[in-house]
Design an enzyme around this catalytic site. Structure first.
Site, PDB file in Angstrom:
ATOM      1  N   HIS A 392      23.242  66.016  48.801  1.00 36.06           N
ATOM      2  CA  HIS A 392      24.319  67.172  48.816  1.00 36.06           C
ATOM      3  C   HIS A 392      23.687  68.399  49.071  1.00 36.06           C
ATOM      4  O   HIS A 392      24.101  69.221  50.048  1.00 36.06           O
ATOM      5  CB  HIS A 392      25.196  66.848  47.673  1.00 36.06           C
ATOM      6  CG  HIS A 392      26.115  67.740  47.724  1.00 36.06           C
ATOM      7  ND1 HIS A 392      27.623  67.329  47.867  1.00 36.06           N
ATOM      8  CD2 HIS A 392      26.484  69.163  47.516  1.00 36.06           C
ATOM      9  CE1 HIS A 392      28.449  68.699  47.973  1.00 36.06           C
ATOM     10  NE2 HIS A 392      27.693  69.414  47.538  1.00 36.06           N
ATOM     11  N   GLU A 393      22.701  69.034  48.166  1.00 34.68           N
ATOM     12  CA  GLU A 393      22.321  70.109  48.152  1.00 34.68           C
ATOM     13  C   GLU A 393      21.215  70.590  49.263  1.00 34.68           C
ATOM     14  O   GLU A 393      21.472  71.638  49.856  1.00 34.68           O
ATOM     15  CB  GLU A 393      21.520  70.434  46.713  1.00 34.68           C
ATOM     16  CG  GLU A 393      22.518  70.455  45.534  1.00 34.68           C
ATOM     17  CD  GLU A 393      23.855  71.139  45.422  1.00 34.68           C
ATOM     18  OE1 GLU A 393      23.799  72.225  46.553  1.00 34.68           O
ATOM     19  OE2 GLU A 393      24.690  70.934  44.758  1.00 34.68           O
ATOM     20  N   HIS A 396      23.659  71.589  52.213  1.00 34.31           N
ATOM     21  CA  HIS A 396      23.939  73.316  52.141  1.00 34.31           C
ATOM     22  C   HIS A 396      22.649  73.953  52.622  1.00 34.31           C
ATOM     23  O   HIS A 396      22.664  74.749  53.581  1.00 34.31           O
ATOM     24  CB  HIS A 396      24.378  73.364  50.688  1.00 34.31           C
ATOM     25  CG  HIS A 396      25.619  73.037  50.176  1.00 34.31           C
ATOM     26  ND1 HIS A 396      26.775  73.444  50.808  1.00 34.31           N
ATOM     27  CD2 HIS A 396      25.822  72.442  49.041  1.00 34.31           C
ATOM     28  CE1 HIS A 396      27.706  73.053  50.235  1.00 34.31           C
ATOM     29  NE2 HIS A 396      27.060  72.476  49.079  1.00 34.31           N
ATOM     30  N   HIS A 399      22.141  74.046  56.357  1.00 35.67           N
ATOM     31  CA  HIS A 399      23.183  74.556  56.812  1.00 35.67           C
ATOM     32  C   HIS A 399      22.699  75.999  56.984  1.00 35.67           C
ATOM     33  O   HIS A 399      22.833  76.772  58.153  1.00 35.67           O
ATOM     34  CB  HIS A 399      24.408  74.487  56.462  1.00 35.67           C
ATOM     35  CG  HIS A 399      25.613  74.872  56.907  1.00 35.67           C
ATOM     36  ND1 HIS A 399      27.084  74.578  56.619  1.00 35.67           N
ATOM     37  CD2 HIS A 399      25.663  75.626  58.206  1.00 35.67           C
ATOM     38  CE1 HIS A 399      27.775  75.249  57.323  1.00 35.67           C
ATOM     39  NE2 HIS A 399      26.968  75.932  58.291  1.00 35.67           N
TER      40      HIS A 399
END
Length: 600
Positions: A392-393, A396, A399
């Site tokens: 998940h991290e 980020h 991105h």
């Protein structure tokens, strides 16, 4: 969770498992140099007050100087705060963070004249500046975003009054926070092992996941009976907060508070309405899941306190960090070689602060600045949840990496509306990989249950919250008042609508609205559901279509803030102005249900 005795001091953790903040500032003296540079630049930018529109050259100078200040002060603040997060007990970095926070406020105050003065420039003159001043074209989209909302800004004097009222306007949220977090005391119940345990905000969901139904029921009743004692106070704080939203929307000449909230990111109101409609059209899938939950748990009556307990027994998956890294790298391979190379670079260049240590901030996040690595804070626990948190991290961080590598500073960030898309794409792709590689039926059921709960919690539940938020704003906009009774009635009916006939809608759940802090965030929660739906749409395209969809997705990651979020997603192949992405996400929910039913 690690027990307290297992948690090490920071100096006992190997360097390779700590993030490399020295890459930002070699030492604190270098940080101090930047701090003083910002102080000087603040005095410089003040000289441009009342001059912003005098010429295209002056406008460009102001924007470039503002960018320079913001870029440096972000480094100053982020470094200090991340150093503090390493060990929140450290007095030195508490002090540096306080100083950096004050500096940020000083920067905001010193640059607050820029937007009002840009709005005073006639649009034809602005267009002339764009055509004739080299370098100003870069700022065109940035300025157009400001000018687009020109009719919703007031005079500089009126804006100053509104700014001064900011602290007062935040009072309902502040009062809610103090009552909810500081003053309320919840009862003590007996846990599965016969130990007395006091219900807290932190342990409530854990208690609701208990295999012992008596524990779940006691925690549920204990929490909501306490909220019920303060029902009228919570009703007034929430109602006052909504009146604040409505006041601002009227003052800024919007048709509704919803329109005002969405217009910040140029999101059409139909995006919000389509989300609610699409979920309504797919409520039968949630009813089916609830019915399955009732059957698997073997209950004559399913209650609201039975919604969190796992449907399948816990799988003891011990996954050390090095193994977790390998699983993530393999799972994310559909995103292409370049993506995997960047993830490996992150592992090798110490982007990640891996393990818990005494005093370290809890939880996980991805953070950094335009000039730094996209760092990740973890508290890795050698379990499946930690592997998904890592993926998940990294979503980020990748991105942020792609945005910063491909956009100038002014567009190097991205909107909240798309912030959870990249992280959820990673989780969805990893989940599909892990389900396909499950070693046995129990492991597969565990993963399917985990995935279905993500849909329930993020699409269905957050949309229910979004609908409640819309209804309660409309009540006051239509001249009606909100009371504890009317709030409870509306909230209980929504639960009945969203969960269906196979669950008892306990009276206590009617008070749940009182404990949700997001209802004070002005139409924020819908973005969890839209972001999740967009991510599911993108991940399915990537897995089914391959290279072409991957290229579009990577271009989405590269876009940063160079266009409005709705447009950026459209280019990636997801149109959130239609119900289709939500419909498609819930088709996957149905498919997962089919798979789970076939295994049970």
């Amino acid at each position: 969770m690690s027990s307290t005795k297992d948690v090490k001091d920071r100096n006992q953790i190997e360097e390779k498992f700590k993030w490399n903040l020295e890459s930002m500032y070699e030492n604190d003296e270098k940080w101090e140099e930047d701090f003083q540079i910002v102080k000087k630049l603040i005095e410089q930018i003040k000289q441009y007050k009342n001059r912003v529109g005098e010429s295209g050259k002056t406008l460009l100078e102001v924007l470039e100087l503002e960018s320079k200040i913001l870029r440096i002060v972000e480094n100053v603040y982020t470094y200090a705060k991340m150093r503090k997060d390493e060990d929140t007990r450290n007095d030195k970095y508490q002090a540096l963070t306080d100083r950096a926070t004050s500096l940020m406020v000083e920067v905001e105050e010193s640059t607050s004249f820029i937007v009002p003065e840009i709005l005073l420039i006639d649009e034809s003159i602005l267009n002339d500046y764009f055509e004739n001043v080299e370098g100003l074209k870069l700022y065109r989209h940035y300025i157009e975003r400001i000018v687009r909302r020109k009719k919703h800004y007031l005079s500089p004097e009126e804006e100053a009054i509104i700014a001064q009222a900011g602290e007062l306007a935040n009072s309902p949220e502040t009062i809610f926070g103090m009552l909810n977090n500081a003053d309320m005391k919840f009862p003590t119940i007996t846990d599965e092992k016969g130990n007395e345990i006091t219900i807290t905000h932190g342990n409530f969901i854990k208690l609701m996941e208990s295999k012992d139904r008596r524990v779940r029921k006691d925690a549920f009743k204990g929490l909501y009976d306490t909220y019920n004692k303060y029902r009228n106070t919570f009703a007034v704080t929430l109602s006052s907060n909504i009146k604040k939203d409505i006041f601002y929307s009227k003052v800024r000449k919007y048709n509704s508070s919803l329109e005002a909230a969405l217009d910040v990111n140029n999101i059409p109101v139909e995006v919000y309405d389509n989300l609610i409609k699409a979920v309504h059209d797919n409520l039968s899938s949630m009813y089916r899941y609830v019915k399955l939950r009732k059957k698997v748990l073997g209950l004559d009556e399913l209650h609201m306190y039975d919604l969190y307990t796992p449907l399948v027994k816990d799988i003891d998956m011990e996954i050390p960090y090095e193994e977790g890294k390998k699983i993530v790298l393999e799972g994310l391979r559909p995103l292409g070689d370049e993506y995997i190379e960047i993830v490996e670079e992150g592992f090798n260049s110490r982007w990640i602060d891996v393990y818990e240590n005494r005093g370290k901030r809890s939880g996980a996040y991805s953070w950094g600045t335009y000039d730094s690595y996209p760092f990740i804070l973890l508290n890795y626990q050698n379990n499946l949840d930690s592997v998904f948190t890592l993926a998940h991290e990294l979503g980020h961080s990748l991105h942020s990496y792609y945005s910063r590598e491909n956009q100038p500073y002014i567009y190097g960030d991205y909107s909240i509306f798309v912030a959870e898309v990249a992280s959820t794409v990673n989780e969805a792709i990893l989940m599909e990989y892990m389900i396909s590689k499950a070693k046995n039926k129990d492991e597969k059921l565990y993963l399917l249950n985990h995935y279905l709960e993500q849909f329930r919690g993020t699409v269905y539940r957050q949309t229910m919250f979004a609908e409640f938020e819309k209804l309660i704003h409309e009540e006051i906009e239509n001249g009606r008042s909100l009371t504890a009774d009317s709030l409870c009635r509306m909230y209980k009916e929504l639960n009945r609508k969203y969960y269906g006939p196979d669950i008892v809608i306990d009276d206590e759940i009617a008070m749940e609205w009182a404990r949700i802090p997001h209802f004070y965030y002005n139409f924020y929660v819908y973005q969890y559901a839209t972001g999740f739906s967009a991510a599911i749409a993108l991940s399915q395209k990537i897995l089914k279509e391959g290279r072409e969809s991957v290229d579009r997705y990577i271009n989405f990651l590269k876009s940063g803030n160079s266009d409005y979020p709705i447009n950026v997603l459209k280019k990636a192949g997801v149109d959130m102005t239609t119900p289709q992405p939500v419909d498609n996400a819930l088709k996957l929910f149905n498919k997962l249900l089919d798979e789970m039913e076939s295994l049970l």
